[in-house]
Design a protein around this motif. Structure first.
Motif, PDB file in Angstrom:
ATOM      1  N   TYR A 190     124.487  36.012  98.840  1.00 21.62           N
ATOM      2  CA  TYR A 190     124.162  36.580  97.533  1.00 21.62           C
ATOM      3  C   TYR A 190     122.651  36.598  97.324  1.00 21.62           C
ATOM      4  O   TYR A 190     121.954  35.679  97.741  1.00 21.62           O
ATOM      5  N   PRO A 191     122.153  37.617  96.641  1.00 18.54           N
ATOM      6  CA  PRO A 191     120.715  37.639  96.346  1.00 18.54           C
ATOM      7  C   PRO A 191     120.374  36.567  95.314  1.00 18.54           C
ATOM      8  O   PRO A 191     121.204  36.189  94.491  1.00 18.54           O
ATOM      9  N   GLU A 192     119.139  36.068  95.372  1.00 16.98           N
ATOM     10  CA  GLU A 192     118.718  35.038  94.424  1.00 16.98           C
ATOM     11  C   GLU A 192     118.624  35.597  93.014  1.00 16.98           C
ATOM     12  O   GLU A 192     118.818  34.885  92.046  1.00 16.98           O
ATOM     13  N   MET A 193     118.273  36.871  92.913  1.00 12.63           N
ATOM     14  CA  MET A 193     118.135  37.497  91.595  1.00 12.63           C
ATOM     15  C   MET A 193     118.923  38.800  91.584  1.00 12.63           C
ATOM     16  O   MET A 193     118.989  39.505  92.586  1.00 12.63           O
ATOM     17  N   GLU A 212     127.147  26.631 101.158  1.00 13.03           N
ATOM     18  CA  GLU A 212     125.755  27.053 101.373  1.00 13.03           C
ATOM     19  C   GLU A 212     125.709  28.379 102.129  1.00 13.03           C
ATOM     20  O   GLU A 212     124.930  29.265 101.795  1.00 13.03           O
TER      21      GLU A 212
END
Length: 106
Positions: free
Chosen positions: A66-69, A60
């Motif tokens: 990391y970016p979600e998109m 987690e």
């Protein structure tokens, strides 16, 4: 995964009290009785996590970096859709759909 907390199982139903039931209850318990229900004062409680839980926590934390998109990828696909150069591999799409169905329904 099913967790049985304090003997409450999936087949048991929560019962809610109506407003009439709440108003007919006796006066609240004295403070001394409430402290008995909470347990002995000053008692240390220990919690130990399984190795799986520790691994999930580490994962987690790594994923949080990391970016979600992927904005660059989104812009690339949007541009390809706009100018008509975006190609869909029907076989790959169908395979992914089957894999998703298999993962959900077994």
């Amino acid at each position: 995964m099913s967790v049985d907390l304090n003997g409450i199982g999936p087949g048991q139903v929560n019962t809610t009290r109506t407003q009439a039931d709440k108003t007919t209850n006796k006066a609240p318990a004295p403070a001394a009785d409430q402290t008995k229900a909470q347990g002995p004062a000053g008692r240390d409680e220990n919690v130990s996590l399984s190795s799986q839980a520790k691994n999930l926590k580490q994962l987690e934390e790594k994923l949080g970096d990391y970016p979600e998109m992927d904005d660059d990828r989104i812009a690339e696909i949007r541009s390809a859709l706009d100018n008509g150069t975006y190609k869909i591999d029907a076989e790959k799409l169908a395979q992914k759909m089957l894999e998703m169905d298999e993962s959900i329904f077994g």
